[in-house]
Structure formats: C-alpha cells, structure tokens
Write an enzyme that holds these catalytic residues in place. Structure first.
Site, PDB file in Angstrom:
ATOM      1  N   LYS A 127       0.842  -1.197   0.000  1.00 55.34           N
ATOM      2  CA  LYS A 127       0.000   0.000   0.000  1.00 55.34           C
ATOM      3  C   LYS A 127       0.880   1.250   0.000  1.00 55.34           C
ATOM      4  O   LYS A 127       1.851   1.342   0.752  1.00 55.34           O
ATOM      5  CB  LYS A 127      -0.925  -0.003   1.217  1.00 55.34           C
ATOM      6  CG  LYS A 127      -1.885   1.182   1.235  1.00 55.34           C
ATOM      7  CD  LYS A 127      -2.842   1.129   2.410  1.00 55.34           C
ATOM      8  CE  LYS A 127      -3.756   2.354   2.433  1.00 55.34           C
ATOM      9  NZ  LYS A 127      -4.704   2.337   3.560  1.00 55.34           N
ATOM     10  N   SER A 202      -9.050   3.650   2.035  1.00 54.37           N
ATOM     11  CA  SER A 202      -7.911   4.070   1.241  1.00 54.37           C
ATOM     12  C   SER A 202      -7.106   2.911   0.666  1.00 54.37           C
ATOM     13  O   SER A 202      -6.180   3.118  -0.119  1.00 54.37           O
ATOM     14  CB  SER A 202      -6.989   4.969   2.076  1.00 54.37           C
ATOM     15  OG  SER A 202      -6.499   4.268   3.220  1.00 54.37           O
ATOM     16  N   SER A 226     -10.504   1.929   6.092  1.00 52.90           N
ATOM     17  CA  SER A 226      -9.678   1.739   4.896  1.00 52.90           C
ATOM     18  C   SER A 226      -9.333   0.299   4.577  1.00 52.90           C
ATOM     19  O   SER A 226      -8.944  -0.014   3.449  1.00 52.90           O
ATOM     20  CB  SER A 226      -8.388   2.555   5.020  1.00 52.90           C
ATOM     21  OG  SER A 226      -8.671   3.937   5.004  1.00 52.90           O
TER      22      SER A 226
END
Length: 526
Positions: A127, A202, A226
């Site tokens: 990520k 996210s 997220s």
C-alpha cells in the site's frame, strides 16, 4: 496510514502421501526435502491456475517445490499487464526483468533448501502509504512524488523478511484521506466489479489487485474503514486488528496515535490469518504493541459456533443515513450466521451516533492535522494539498485542549458501550459502508437518502465506532445489491484482543457462504 522476523506458518493442509502440513512443518521441511525427490524440477502450471490459488496453498506449493517462484512471478506480471491499465490498482511498478531475476534467485535458494520465510517468492505490491525501501512511496500526493525511502516501515520489513518480492505499490487517495482511491499523481483506481464505480479506499488499490488476481495476498491500513470499505466493495476480506496487534514504526507519536493500524487483506479468511502471522508481533519501538506470539494465528480456524450470539447494529436505529438496498442485502447475509447455529438479534449501543461522530471528527482532526501541519505551513506545499487535507488541518488548528480531552473521554465511553454489549453478544455486526460504490467521477457522496453529508467521510460514519473502540473488526462480503447489483460487506466486530475469534467466526461465515468464492468479476471471464 500506518504500519519480527519471519513468522512461522501455513494453514493446515493434507498433501499427497497423507502427510499433514502446517506452517511449522512447512518451515521445517527444507532439510528433509534436500534428501528427497521433492527437489525435482518444479512442474510448470498454467498461469490461470497459479493466480487462482489461495495464498496458503501457493506458499505450500513453493515450499514443496511443486511450483517455481519464477512461474508465479511471470503469471502475476502477465495478469497485471492485462488488467492494470484498465483498473489502475498497482502503481510505481518495478522493472519486470528485475522481478523475474529476484524470483529466479528465490528458486535457486529453494533448490538448496534455503527459504526466506512463509512469503518466499510471493509477488507483492505494498500500500502506497507505507515507506518501502527503494520504491517510490508517494502517499498519493505530488509533494512526495519523488520520495524513495532508504528504509522500510516495520510492517513492510516483516513482509520483506518473510520472503515477499515487492513489485510496486497499490494506489490510495492523497494521504489516505477518504474512501475513494484517486489522486493527482496516479489517477483513479476503478472497482474490480464495475470500472465505472469507486474501488473504495484508502486501501482501494490493494482490494482491486486482489479481486482481479494481480497479487496473491495484500496489506493495507485503516483509520476510518480503509481495510473494510474497499474489501466490502470488491467482494474480498479485510481485517482491522486490535490496536497494537500490528505495531507501527517509525512513528512520530507512539502514545497519541491509537487510531490507525496496518492489517491484512485477502481473498479468504484463511489467507488473512496467514498474512496476520507475518505482520503481527511486538516491537520495542511501539509501547502499546501486543506481546502475543503471532504463531497463535497459525491454528486451524474451524470452531463450533452453535448457540453463540450475534448482535446486529444495522443503521444504529435509523441514525445513520443509508442508501436503499444496503440494509436489505446485509440482513440477508446474516442468514449465514444462523446456518452455523448462531442466534442473530437486533442490538443497540448506549451512545448516540451523533455523539460518536463528533468524537471521531475531533480526534481525527487532532491525529491527521498534526501529521500534515508542516505541509500546510509551507505555502508551496499547501498549494498542492487536496481540500480534504486542508479541512483536516484547519479543523486541527481550531481545536482547544479541552475539546481533545472531552473527546477522549467520550471515546472511553464508546469502548465501554461496546464492552457492555459483549456481555450479551459474542460479536456485533454492521455494514461496511452506508452506500454502494458510487461513480468514479464523484469526489464523495453529498447526500444519502435525502440526508446531506457535511464532510468527505461522513458517508463512512458506520466504520468509526469500532475504530474509536480499538476493536478487532473483519470485513466480509455480504452480497450484491442496489440498482446496479454492486458489492457491499459486513463488519464483524469482536471484543478487545479477540482477533483470533473474529477470524474464526469469519471463516465459518465464509464456509457457509459458498457464493463468495463462486462470484467472479467480469474482467476475469474475458
């Protein structure tokens, strides 16, 4: 948003010849294999078979040398080349030639009985909020477009030490703010099930890459959903662990930042537990890190649930604005708990949604604003910030010490409200979002069912109570609903530090919901 050495396992499996393999026996196997026919040249499998394998099974195959890391890397790179231009999940890609060489080196090590860890030879995209040595780590902002860290964050170093080969990063919204993965550096990530709608965030890039078989397992982080919303919106699994389970380092505030945490994402709950065994474990730099041996997640996840109780929180007695179809889809999914013998009842928290929301906004301003204030104070960098980042910083600048203290006290009451419910229920359940995936060109929903949304994350309000309470929360697929039949998920919330129990009940839910594995995005059928 946040962030041991190689862990010790692979989920229990029965292999040819009747031998039972666990993660421990997998790691112990090289010496025995060195004197056996297991060191024959790996049999090449079709790419479609390799990318369809669960991560636990893939790790066991690499360990037995039934599968070569080079073939695995080639298969996943081909899938990325085929689908990533359309969905934009993986960014800052590493040279394919470099990756194939790294995978070949893993095969050479394997031939000598040397394995780096349970992720030996796994292609993995990190990520883009996590610092990763040698790869651009932008956090989705042009301010950090050319940021190439000299060192890994803790969670990244654990994955690297476990044998992962980093192929790039997964896309995020700027500074992981919001649950729609777009930014001015790399653009928009599109949903695996319908590229016209949002992937969530996210950890949206990770969720899409997993759903479309562009990598075998994933990592993410979570403050306000997220790891949960993108999992629900892409029909996969995401796990927000108890605070301290996956410690964050380096960190500028090891005492005040108790909201965001790293965690795993995967296509099965078994794979989630596998990845958590890599990510979890104490670290002296993180004073709240939990001391449990991460090998505790290497046990089989099967467990009897007959007579246990689920508390369904729904839309918090109508206080949360919810798009039509969300509650219907989620309510139908609750039948899987009944199928495994659990009782499902409506439940109610003792605090109002409005009070929990005000608390979360204050504490988020305090946490995020203090992280971003230096960028805001530099006029050239402030000009590059998205409105959501500026809103958080300016909210932070307006806070008084009294407001923060009072919000912290209410946060304590939120934890107690959950604790009281756990005296009656084993787990609590909420939707993963208040809306189905929205059009990719929409910045964020301005209204839900006629109710105005007053901030970029108000439509994700449903994820914030478990965050404020610091509880382990698993996102599982709930089904497809709404006019466009898009994915949504459930949050399964467990008591403090009951991470393993949450994974176990999630595994049982998954086994009672065979439609999850059977559902395949259209992009994989082409």
């Amino acid at each position: 948003m946040s962030e041991r050495n190689p862990p010790k396992v692979v989920q229990d499996e029965i292999q040819p010849g009747g031998m039972k393999w666990t993660r421990r026996t997998v790691l112990a196997a090289p010496a025995a294999m060195a004197a056996s026919s297991a060191f024959a040249t790996p049999v090449q499998k079709p790419s479609s078979q390799l990318i369809a394998m669960d991560a636990v099974d893939l790790a066991a195959g690499i360990r037995r040398r039934d599968i070569s890391s080079r073939d695995v890397m080639a298969a996943y790179l081909a899938q990325i080349d085929r689908l990533n231009p359309r969905f934009n999940a993986i960014v800052s890609r590493v040279s394919p030639d470099q990756l194939i060489k790294a995978a070949a080196a893993c095969d050479e090590d394997a031939a000598k009985g040397r394995f780096r860890g349970v992720l030996h030879g796994f292609p993995h995209a990190v990520k883009d909020t996590a610092p990763t040595r040698g790869i651009a780590s932008t956090q989705g902002t042009p301010i950090l477009r050319n940021n190439i860290p000299a060192a890994d964050s803790l969670v990244v170093s654990r994955m690297r030490d476990a044998g992962a080969i980093f192929i790039g990063k997964t896309n995020v919204p700027e500074f992981a703010l919001g649950s729609h993965s777009y930014n001015s550096v790399f653009g928009i990530t599109r949903n695996a099930w319908n590229p016209a709608v949002s992937a969530g965030g996210s950890s949206g890039g990770t969720a899409v890459a997993l759903a479309l078989r562009m990598m075998p397992i994933g990592d993410g982080s979570d403050f306000g959903g997220s790891l949960r919303n993108p999992a629900g919106w892409n029909n996969i699994f995401g796990f927000r662990p108890s605070f301290g389970r996956v410690p964050s380092a380096p960190s500028s505030d090891v005492f005040g930042q108790t909201f965001a945490t790293s965690g795993p994402m995967a296509r099965t709950v078994r794979d989630l537990a596998f990845m958590l065994s890599v990510q979890a474990g104490p670290d002296s730099r993180a004073p709240f890190s939990l001391k449990d041996d991460p090998a505790r997640f290497d046990v089989p996840l099967e467990r009897e649930w007959k007579g246990r109780r689920i508390g369904w929180l729904g839309d918090l007695q109508g206080e949360l604005a919810t798009e039509p179809g969300i509650l219907d889809t989620c309510t139908r999914a609750l039948s899987a708990f009944r199928a495994i013998g659990m009782q499902v009842e409506a439940a109610k928290l003792s605090l109002s949604a409005a009070e929990m929301w005000r608390t979360a906004v204050t504490l988020r301003h305090w946490s995020v604003g203090s992280d971003l204030i230096d960028y805001y104070n530099d006029p050239a960098k402030r000009a590059l910030l998205q409105p959501e980042a500026i809103w958080e910083v300016e909210g932070y600048l307006k806070l008084s010490a009294r407001q923060v203290a009072e919000a912290s006290q209410v946060r304590s009451r939120i934890y107690q409200a959950f604790r009281e419910l756990f005296e009656r229920y084993d787990f609590l359940v909420l939707p993963t979002a208040q809306v189905f995936p929205f059009d990719v060109e929409t910045r964020w929903p301005r209204e839900i069912a006629g109710r105005a949304m007053d901030s970029y994350h108000r439509w994700m309000e449903v994820t914030l109570p478990p965050t404020m309470a610091g509880l382990p929360t698993l996102a599982v697929p709930a089904g497809f609903g709404g006019a466009r039949k898009l994915p949504i998920g459930l949050q399964i919330i467990g008591p403090n530090h009951a991470d393993l129990a949450v994974l176990q009940v999630g595994h049982a839910y998954e086994q009672a919901s065979p439609w999850i594995r059977a559902a395949v995005p259209d992009a994989l059928k082409a």
